[in-house]
Design an enzyme around this catalytic site. Structure first.
Site, short mmCIF file in Angstrom:
data_model
loop_
_atom_site.label_atom_id
_atom_site.label_comp_id
_atom_site.label_asym_id
_atom_site.label_seq_id
_atom_site.Cartn_x
_atom_site.Cartn_y
_atom_site.Cartn_z
N HIS A 136 38.23 35.58 36.24
CA HIS A 136 38.83 35.15 35.09
C HIS A 136 38.52 36.08 33.97
O HIS A 136 39.49 36.52 33.10
CB HIS A 136 38.36 33.74 34.71
N HIS A 141 40.61 38.99 30.25
CA HIS A 141 40.26 39.40 29.10
C HIS A 141 40.07 40.97 28.94
O HIS A 141 40.36 41.51 27.83
CB HIS A 141 38.77 38.72 28.84
N GLU A 182 43.08 33.12 24.54
CA GLU A 182 43.16 32.11 25.57
C GLU A 182 44.33 31.99 26.39
O GLU A 182 44.67 31.94 27.46
CB GLU A 182 42.02 31.10 25.98
N SER A 201 45.19 34.63 34.04
CA SER A 201 44.37 34.54 35.20
C SER A 201 44.87 33.31 35.99
O SER A 201 44.05 32.78 37.14
CB SER A 201 42.95 34.55 34.73
#
Length: 279
Positions: A136, A141, A182, A201
């Site tokens: 993730h 990110h 996010e 993700s």
């Protein structure tokens, strides 16, 4: 050396990760030799599955820099990524054993260091995991940290987070992070696309967030975003859309002190965008 494990929310399962390895700032060395063949295989299968879903759904800016993570066949060494990342935006990724306290998180971001959990989910958690793992954090990110505008925005968020903590406004600022970094959406020339790590993700939410008629998609507006609660256990019911990363950076340029004061007097919005009754 060594820190207490960190838990957000309510869970009967103890936090994963070996916090005895953590330094005072909660960073640790990436224990690369601890990865098994099964760990590398899990990463490879996740990468293959998720990257195949990106065309037409993910921001082109994300797709263009994804190869910077290196070979998809194994979990990368953080030092290898850092060689390129430092040259691109003067950022570094640092290993952490799992979730870390908010102030430690903000401090790292303010110093252009992004914390990446160094353990990976078990094969039986392939479709869903409660806590962020190395896949993730890396896949979702890190690629956009190669984008100078997003890189500067995340540093600014870290600086603002430290201030928000002192002002008792951490929850309001956390909602901005949630609905941008996010779970953010961006309108590109080719259409609506995802740039948030939680979406990128996730195999299911990627398509849902961009194409489903069910959620509400609203233009990003600071006060509205900071007043909107979010879901942690289901797909989001509301997404906020930007027109460019530059717009996001400019929106967050002002000092938020007076905005926090104003928002404390206003009711919040539920995750489905319906106003909550003020009591």
């Amino acid at each position: 050396m060594g820190q207490a494990p960190v838990v957000y929310g309510q869970s009967s399962r103890p936090p994963r990760g070996d916090y005895s390895r953590a330094h005072e700032d909660f960073t640790c060395a990436q224990d690369f030799d601890a990865y098994t063949a099964a760990d590398h295989d899990t990463y490879h299968r996740l990468y293959e599955r998720q990257s195949a879903l990106l065309p037409g759904l993910a921001s082109q800016a994300f797709i263009d820099v994804l190869p910077k993570l290196g070979a998809k066949e194994r979990i990368p060494r953080f030092d290898d990524i850092n060689e390129q990342l430092w040259r691109a935006t003067r950022w570094q990724i640092v290993a952490v054993p799992g979730l870390i306290p908010e102030r430690a998180f903000f401090s790292l971001l303010a110093n252009r260091q992004f914390p990446v959990t160094d353990w990976i989910r078990k094969p039986e958690e392939f479709e869903y995991i409660v806590e962020p793992d190395v896949f993730h954090d890396l896949f979702g990110h890190v690629p956009l940290l190669f984008n100078p505008v997003i890189a500067d925005y995340i540093q600014r968020y870290g600086q603002g987070g430290l201030k928000a903590e002192d002002l008792g406004a951490g929850e309001m600022l956390a909602r901005l992070y949630w609905y941008t970094i996010e779970f953010g959406l961006i309108r590109e020339p080719a259409g609506l696309r995802a740039y948030g790590a939680g979406i990128l993700s996730s195999s299911g939410e990627l398509q849902y967030s961009v194409q489903s008629p069910e959620p509400r998609r609203l233009p990003l507006e600071l006060a509205r975003t900071m007043r909107t609660r979010y879901k942690i256990d289901t797909y989001q019911q509301t997404y906020f859309v930007i027109d460019s990363f530059e717009q996001l950076f400019e929106l967050t340029a002002p000092d938020f002190t007076h905005l926090y004061e104003e928002l404390r007097l206003l009711p919040e919005f539920a995750a489905d965008s319906a106003p909550l009754i003020s009591t």
